[in-house]
Design a protein around this motif. Structure first.
Motif, PDB file in Angstrom:
ATOM      1  N   LEU A 232       0.838  -1.206   0.000  1.00 46.16           N
ATOM      2  CA  LEU A 232       0.000   0.000   0.000  1.00 46.16           C
ATOM      3  C   LEU A 232       0.867   1.247   0.000  1.00 46.16           C
ATOM      4  CD1 LEU A 232      -2.929   1.065   0.148  1.00 46.16           C
ATOM      5  CD2 LEU A 232      -2.666   1.095   2.646  1.00 46.16           C
ATOM      6  N   ALA A 233       1.983   1.197   0.708  1.00 45.87           N
ATOM      7  CA  ALA A 233       2.845   2.370   0.811  1.00 45.87           C
ATOM      8  C   ALA A 233       3.476   2.744  -0.531  1.00 45.87           C
ATOM      9  CB  ALA A 233       3.951   2.113   1.835  1.00 45.87           C
ATOM     10  N   VAL A 234       3.617   1.775  -1.429  1.00 44.59           N
ATOM     11  CA  VAL A 234       4.259   2.084  -2.716  1.00 44.59           C
ATOM     12  C   VAL A 234       3.263   2.045  -3.876  1.00 44.59           C
ATOM     13  CG1 VAL A 234       6.488   1.214  -1.944  1.00 44.59           C
ATOM     14  CG2 VAL A 234       4.937  -0.342  -3.134  1.00 44.59           C
ATOM     15  N   SER A 235       1.967   1.825  -3.589  1.00 50.99           N
ATOM     16  CA  SER A 235       0.992   1.738  -4.680  1.00 50.99           C
ATOM     17  C   SER A 235       0.573   3.127  -5.130  1.00 50.99           C
ATOM     18  CB  SER A 235      -0.236   0.945  -4.227  1.00 50.99           C
ATOM     19  OG  SER A 235      -0.916   1.637  -3.200  1.00 50.99           O
ATOM     20  N   PRO A 236       0.404   3.303  -6.426  1.00 56.66           N
ATOM     21  CA  PRO A 236      -0.057   4.603  -6.918  1.00 56.66           C
ATOM     22  C   PRO A 236      -1.511   4.823  -6.521  1.00 56.66           C
ATOM     23  CG  PRO A 236       0.024   3.010  -8.706  1.00 56.66           C
ATOM     24  CD  PRO A 236       0.619   2.336  -7.519  1.00 56.66           C
ATOM     25  N   THR A 241      -5.655  -1.294  -7.885  1.00 56.81           N
ATOM     26  CA  THR A 241      -4.730  -2.020  -7.023  1.00 56.81           C
ATOM     27  C   THR A 241      -4.783  -1.488  -5.600  1.00 56.81           C
ATOM     28  OG1 THR A 241      -3.225  -2.573  -8.837  1.00 56.81           O
ATOM     29  CG2 THR A 241      -2.287  -2.540  -6.628  1.00 56.81           C
ATOM     30  N   ARG A 242      -4.776  -0.164  -5.468  1.00 56.63           N
ATOM     31  CA  ARG A 242      -4.825   0.426  -4.123  1.00 56.63           C
ATOM     32  C   ARG A 242      -6.133   0.081  -3.418  1.00 56.63           C
ATOM     33  NH1 ARG A 242      -1.823   4.006  -1.457  1.00 56.63           N
ATOM     34  NH2 ARG A 242      -2.789   5.208   0.212  1.00 56.63           N
ATOM     35  N   ALA A 243      -7.221   0.082  -4.154  1.00 58.73           N
ATOM     36  CA  ALA A 243      -8.509  -0.288  -3.556  1.00 58.73           C
ATOM     37  C   ALA A 243      -8.488  -1.741  -3.090  1.00 58.73           C
ATOM     38  CB  ALA A 243      -9.627  -0.066  -4.561  1.00 58.73           C
ATOM     39  N   ASP A 244      -7.913  -2.632  -3.880  1.00 64.86           N
ATOM     40  CA  ASP A 244      -7.789  -4.037  -3.478  1.00 64.86           C
ATOM     41  C   ASP A 244      -7.010  -4.156  -2.165  1.00 64.86           C
ATOM     42  OD1 ASP A 244      -9.172  -5.201  -5.606  1.00 64.86           O
ATOM     43  OD2 ASP A 244      -7.400  -5.266  -6.884  1.00 64.86           O
ATOM     44  N   LEU A 245      -5.904  -3.430  -2.092  1.00 61.31           N
ATOM     45  CA  LEU A 245      -5.065  -3.498  -0.889  1.00 61.31           C
ATOM     46  C   LEU A 245      -5.815  -2.967   0.334  1.00 61.31           C
ATOM     47  CD1 LEU A 245      -1.702  -2.316  -2.483  1.00 61.31           C
ATOM     48  CD2 LEU A 245      -2.196  -4.608  -1.606  1.00 61.31           C
ATOM     49  N   LEU A 246      -6.529  -1.860   0.156  1.00 69.71           N
ATOM     50  CA  LEU A 246      -7.304  -1.308   1.277  1.00 69.71           C
ATOM     51  C   LEU A 246      -8.346  -2.313   1.756  1.00 69.71           C
ATOM     52  CD1 LEU A 246      -7.775   2.340  -0.028  1.00 69.71           C
ATOM     53  CD2 LEU A 246      -6.521   1.676   2.057  1.00 69.71           C
ATOM     54  N   GLU A 247      -9.020  -2.982   0.825  1.00 67.82           N
ATOM     55  CA  GLU A 247     -10.017  -3.982   1.218  1.00 67.82           C
ATOM     56  C   GLU A 247      -9.364  -5.118   1.992  1.00 67.82           C
ATOM     57  OE1 GLU A 247     -13.449  -6.861  -0.755  1.00 67.82           O
ATOM     58  OE2 GLU A 247     -11.625  -6.382  -1.886  1.00 67.82           O
ATOM     59  N   ARG A 248      -8.218  -5.623   1.496  1.00 69.90           N
ATOM     60  CA  ARG A 248      -7.559  -6.748   2.171  1.00 69.90           C
ATOM     61  C   ARG A 248      -7.068  -6.356   3.563  1.00 69.90           C
ATOM     62  NH1 ARG A 248      -3.486 -10.138  -1.398  1.00 69.90           N
ATOM     63  NH2 ARG A 248      -3.595 -11.346   0.541  1.00 69.90           N
ATOM     64  N   LEU A 249      -6.760  -5.086   3.752  1.00 72.65           N
ATOM     65  CA  LEU A 249      -6.316  -4.610   5.061  1.00 72.65           C
ATOM     66  C   LEU A 249      -7.489  -4.283   5.985  1.00 72.65           C
ATOM     67  CD1 LEU A 249      -3.350  -2.380   3.892  1.00 72.65           C
ATOM     68  CD2 LEU A 249      -3.183  -4.332   5.464  1.00 72.65           C
ATOM     69  N   GLY A 250      -8.697  -4.495   5.503  1.00 70.56           N
ATOM     70  CA  GLY A 250      -9.870  -4.230   6.328  1.00 70.56           C
ATOM     71  C   GLY A 250     -10.305  -2.778   6.329  1.00 70.56           C
ATOM     72  N   ARG A 251      -9.709  -1.963   5.488  1.00 77.40           N
ATOM     73  CA  ARG A 251     -10.047  -0.534   5.443  1.00 77.40           C
ATOM     74  C   ARG A 251     -11.098  -0.319   4.340  1.00 77.40           C
ATOM     75  NH1 ARG A 251      -3.918   1.774   5.598  1.00 77.40           N
ATOM     76  NH2 ARG A 251      -4.962   3.730   4.990  1.00 77.40           N
ATOM     77  N   ILE A 281     -21.857  -4.563   0.624  1.00 83.38           N
ATOM     78  CA  ILE A 281     -22.400  -5.690   1.387  1.00 83.38           C
ATOM     79  C   ILE A 281     -21.576  -5.922   2.649  1.00 83.38           C
ATOM     80  CG2 ILE A 281     -22.731  -8.195   1.347  1.00 83.38           C
ATOM     81  CD1 ILE A 281     -23.433  -7.868  -1.663  1.00 83.38           C
ATOM     82  N   ALA A 282     -20.243  -5.856   2.507  1.00 84.86           N
ATOM     83  CA  ALA A 282     -19.361  -6.052   3.666  1.00 84.86           C
ATOM     84  C   ALA A 282     -19.576  -4.970   4.707  1.00 84.86           C
ATOM     85  CB  ALA A 282     -17.900  -6.062   3.208  1.00 84.86           C
ATOM     86  N   LEU A 283     -20.007  -3.781   4.270  1.00 85.72           N
ATOM     87  CA  LEU A 283     -20.256  -2.672   5.195  1.00 85.72           C
ATOM     88  C   LEU A 283     -21.708  -2.633   5.677  1.00 85.72           C
ATOM     89  CD1 LEU A 283     -18.155   0.063   3.371  1.00 85.72           C
ATOM     90  CD2 LEU A 283     -17.667  -0.906   5.636  1.00 85.72           C
ATOM     91  N   GLY A 284     -22.487  -3.681   5.358  1.00 85.93           N
ATOM     92  CA  GLY A 284     -23.863  -3.770   5.840  1.00 85.93           C
ATOM     93  C   GLY A 284     -24.844  -2.928   5.062  1.00 85.93           C
ATOM     94  N   GLN A 285     -24.608  -2.708   3.785  1.00 86.01           N
ATOM     95  CA  GLN A 285     -25.501  -1.887   2.968  1.00 86.01           C
ATOM     96  C   GLN A 285     -25.942  -2.670   1.729  1.00 86.01           C
ATOM     97  OE1 GLN A 285     -24.114   2.258   2.426  1.00 86.01           O
ATOM     98  NE2 GLN A 285     -22.413   1.718   3.818  1.00 86.01           N
TER      99      GLN A 285
END
Length: 295
Positions: A232-236, A241-251, A281-285
């Motif tokens: 995530l720290a080096v993703s543009p 890609t950044r959205a995928d990483l945020l999801e995997r990190l639970g953000r 869906i994961a956020l309950g919506q």
């Protein structure tokens, strides 16, 4: 073929006499080269005359030379013979030669197997080369040039480990080996390769993501987290890609905002729509998710 006299008064050899002279010279040089090493002048002249594609009789004579004299002499003649015969025929002969298990001969077998399209013979030669013997940089380059494409998984794993241990794999080769290991289901091997690779290339985003996947498979989500953070720290930003990483990190909330921004620029992208719906869906919506997926 008809043979006509030379058109000038000065004596010259016509085509037939030239051919006869060559055959006579080869016969004389064969007798002279018996018992000589391949680098002797008579032997070199003979090899020049018989050319790169000798007649069957010349090939038979060369095969005889590879079986006579001390091993060093045999090896020299074997190196002269192998590229002059058809690859499949040369491979069959060399594979059963008394020197067949010596490193230079194994490399010849590997090259001939590649030329003949014989992956099984190539794998057999490679297995012998990887038996723990010392291999030079030139040896490794020859192996790289002729390695069969479809190796058994265990042999591909051994080859990767030997290349890494020898320090002869280029960065791209190391990364390719990591992907090959991952595609075969080898998480542990992927991790071993990427440990070494990331030490030299700590900001390689695809490598960090692959390492996170391998760590997750081997040790669970907690093992992957450090590599996801580094990725995530080096993703543009902003990108998928950044959205995928945020999801995997639970953000997921941050991931959702990013995906919504991306969809504003590409509203017809159904992949992004499915990604947005999954996050909702994961956020309950679920209601909003159904709206996003509506035709």
């Amino acid at each position: 073929m008809r043979c006509w006299p030379a058109p000038t008064a000065r004596p010259q050899r016509n085509a037939c006499s030239q051919r006869g002279w060559r055959d006579d010279a080869i016969a004389v040089l064969r007798d002279a080269a018996v018992g000589l090493p391949v680098d002797a002048p008579a032997a070199q002249r003979l090899l020049y005359l018989i050319g790169p594609r000798p007649h069957d009789a010349d090939l038979a004579w060369l095969r005889d030379r590879t079986l006579a004299g001390p091993p060093a002499m045999q090896a020299g003649w074997l190196a002269a013979y192998a590229p002059r015969d058809r690859p499949a025929a040369a491979l069959a002969f060399v594979a059963h030669h008394p020197l067949a298990m010596r490193t230079p001969v194994l490399l010849t077998r590997l090259s001939l197997a590649s030329a003949a399209g014989d992956d099984a013979a190539g794998a057999a030669a490679l297995a012998a080369l990887l038996d723990g013997r010392a291999l030079s940089g030139d040896d490794w380059r020859a192996i790289a040039a002729a390695t069969p494409r479809d190796l058994p998984a265990a042999q591909a794993d051994l080859l990767a480990r030997r290349r890494l241990a020898a320090g002869v794999a280029t960065p791209q080769q190391r990364l390719d080996m990591a992907w090959a290991a991952w595609n075969r289901g080898g998480a542990a091997q992927t991790i071993r390769i990427l440990d070494d690779y990331l030490a030299d290339h700590p900001q390689d985003l695809p490598a960090l993501r692959l390492m996170a996947d391998a760590q997750a498979k081997a040790g669970g989500a907690a093992a992957a987290r450090a590599y996801l953070d580094r990725a995530l720290a080096v993703s543009p930003a902003p990108d998928r890609t950044r959205a995928d990483l945020l999801e995997r990190l639970g953000r997921r909330t941050e991931a959702l905002r990013l995906v919504e921004a991306l969809r504003a620029e590409a509203p017809a992208d159904r992949g992004l729509a499915a990604f947005q719906a999954r996050l909702l869906i994961a956020l309950g919506q679920p209601g909003r998710a159904r709206t996003v997926l509506a035709p």
